[in-house]
Design a protein around this motif. Structure first.
Motif, short mmCIF file in Angstrom:
data_model
loop_
_atom_site.label_atom_id
_atom_site.label_comp_id
_atom_site.label_asym_id
_atom_site.label_seq_id
_atom_site.Cartn_x
_atom_site.Cartn_y
_atom_site.Cartn_z
N LYS A 1 0.61 -1.26 0.14
CA LYS A 1 -0.03 0.21 -0.03
C LYS A 1 0.93 1.32 0.02
CE LYS A 1 -3.99 -2.11 2.40
NZ LYS A 1 -4.86 -2.20 3.51
N GLY B 1 -2.31 -0.67 -3.20
CA GLY B 1 -3.64 -0.31 -2.51
C GLY B 1 -3.50 1.11 -1.85
N GLY C 1 -6.16 4.24 0.26
CA GLY C 1 -7.19 4.58 0.90
C GLY C 1 -7.28 6.15 1.20
N TYR D 1 -10.40 8.94 3.28
CA TYR D 1 -11.64 9.65 3.83
C TYR D 1 -12.24 9.82 2.51
CZ TYR D 1 -10.42 10.43 8.93
OH TYR D 1 -9.89 10.27 10.19
N SER D 2 -13.66 9.56 2.77
CA SER D 2 -14.59 9.77 1.54
C SER D 2 -14.78 11.04 1.32
CB SER D 2 -16.06 8.93 1.82
OG SER D 2 -16.52 9.43 3.05
N ASN E 1 -11.12 3.22 -8.69
CA ASN E 1 -11.91 2.98 -7.34
C ASN E 1 -12.51 1.39 -7.25
OD1 ASN E 1 -13.97 3.17 -5.62
ND2 ASN E 1 -14.22 5.35 -6.05
N ASP F 1 -17.04 7.09 6.09
CA ASP F 1 -16.38 6.06 5.00
C ASP F 1 -15.21 6.33 4.56
OD1 ASP F 1 -19.20 5.31 5.34
OD2 ASP F 1 -19.77 6.02 3.55
N ALA F 2 -14.41 5.06 4.04
CA ALA F 2 -13.40 5.33 3.76
C ALA F 2 -13.28 4.50 1.97
CB ALA F 2 -12.19 4.21 4.10
N LEU G 1 -11.73 3.01 -1.17
CA LEU G 1 -10.43 2.16 -1.53
C LEU G 1 -10.09 2.32 -2.87
CD1 LEU G 1 -11.47 -1.06 0.59
CD2 LEU G 1 -9.99 0.85 1.36
N SER H 1 -6.88 1.27 -6.24
CA SER H 1 -5.64 0.32 -6.53
C SER H 1 -5.21 0.75 -7.99
CB SER H 1 -5.98 -1.19 -6.05
OG SER H 1 -6.88 -1.56 -7.15
#
Length: 199
Positions: free
Chosen positions: A99, A136, A138, A140-141, A157, A175-176, A178, A180
């Motif tokens: 990550k 990966g 991540g 915060y939304s 996404n 929410d988070a 994610l 990649s």
């Protein structure tokens, strides 16, 4: 295939940026640019004063010693200044994944394509040297700037982890998002596309 060696001092660089292993000695340079409160809104750890920045750097170095994270300091070669930090973390030799995150830049370095150069070097290192299958990410939304930055370097996404983080206002949860990049995507198109955005 090379395995990530946490005791080795990796130096990654191109014409614009140099990434060096984060050291205690970098605190005196980073404090010049880390005092902006807005940098730390979406961070659990803060670095906006000398005490918190010292704790931040010591913590990052300790995680490296524990072989959990590999923190870099970012040096802008064009401005001849230290610009911020970033990390590789959650490396799995068994799963062949890693990550990338904990990235922050001083205000004067944001929006200058420095971040794209940083990501290019780290992607190249992870996919071509470590030969990982995926990187990966991540966020915060509600961290629109970070999400936009990830999309701009080729991230895809993947979904949402609901109620992953405490909200930044201290009320409730958030929410988070994610994201990649896969090795085949990097080799097929993202590497060239990102390289064309570096200058």
């Amino acid at each position: 295939m090379m395995i990530l060696n946490f005791s080795e001092d990796y130096i990654l660089e191109n014409e614009r940026v140099r990434l060096l292993p984060l050291q205690i000695s970098h605190i005196k340079e980073l404090i010049k640019i880390s005092k902006e409160e807005s940098i730390w809104i979406h961070f659990f750890e803060k670095g906006n004063n000398i005490e918190s920045l010292t704790n931040y750097v010591i913590s990052a170095i300790n995680y490296r010693n524990l072989k959990k994270e590999y923190p870099f300091v970012i040096y802008d070669k064009s401005k001849k200044q230290f610009a911020g930090c970033t990390r590789l973390y959650d490396y799995s030799e068994e799963l062949n994944t890693i990550k990338l995150g904990h990235t922050w830049l001083g205000k004067d370095f944001q929006g200058t394509k420095l971040n794209k150069n940083v990501k290019y070097l780290l992607f190249d290192f992870a996919f071509n040297k470590l030969q990982v299958e995926r990187i990966g990410f991540g966020a915060y939304s509600d961290n629109e700037v970070s999400i936009a930055a990830m999309l701009s370097v080729g991230c895809k996404n993947e979904g949402v982890l609901r109620n992953m983080f405490p909200s930044i206002d201290g009320i409730g949860r958030t929410d988070a998002v994610l994201m990649s990049i896969l090795k085949d995507e990097w080799k097929d198109s993202i590497r060239v596309q990102l390289k064309n955005k570096l200058t």
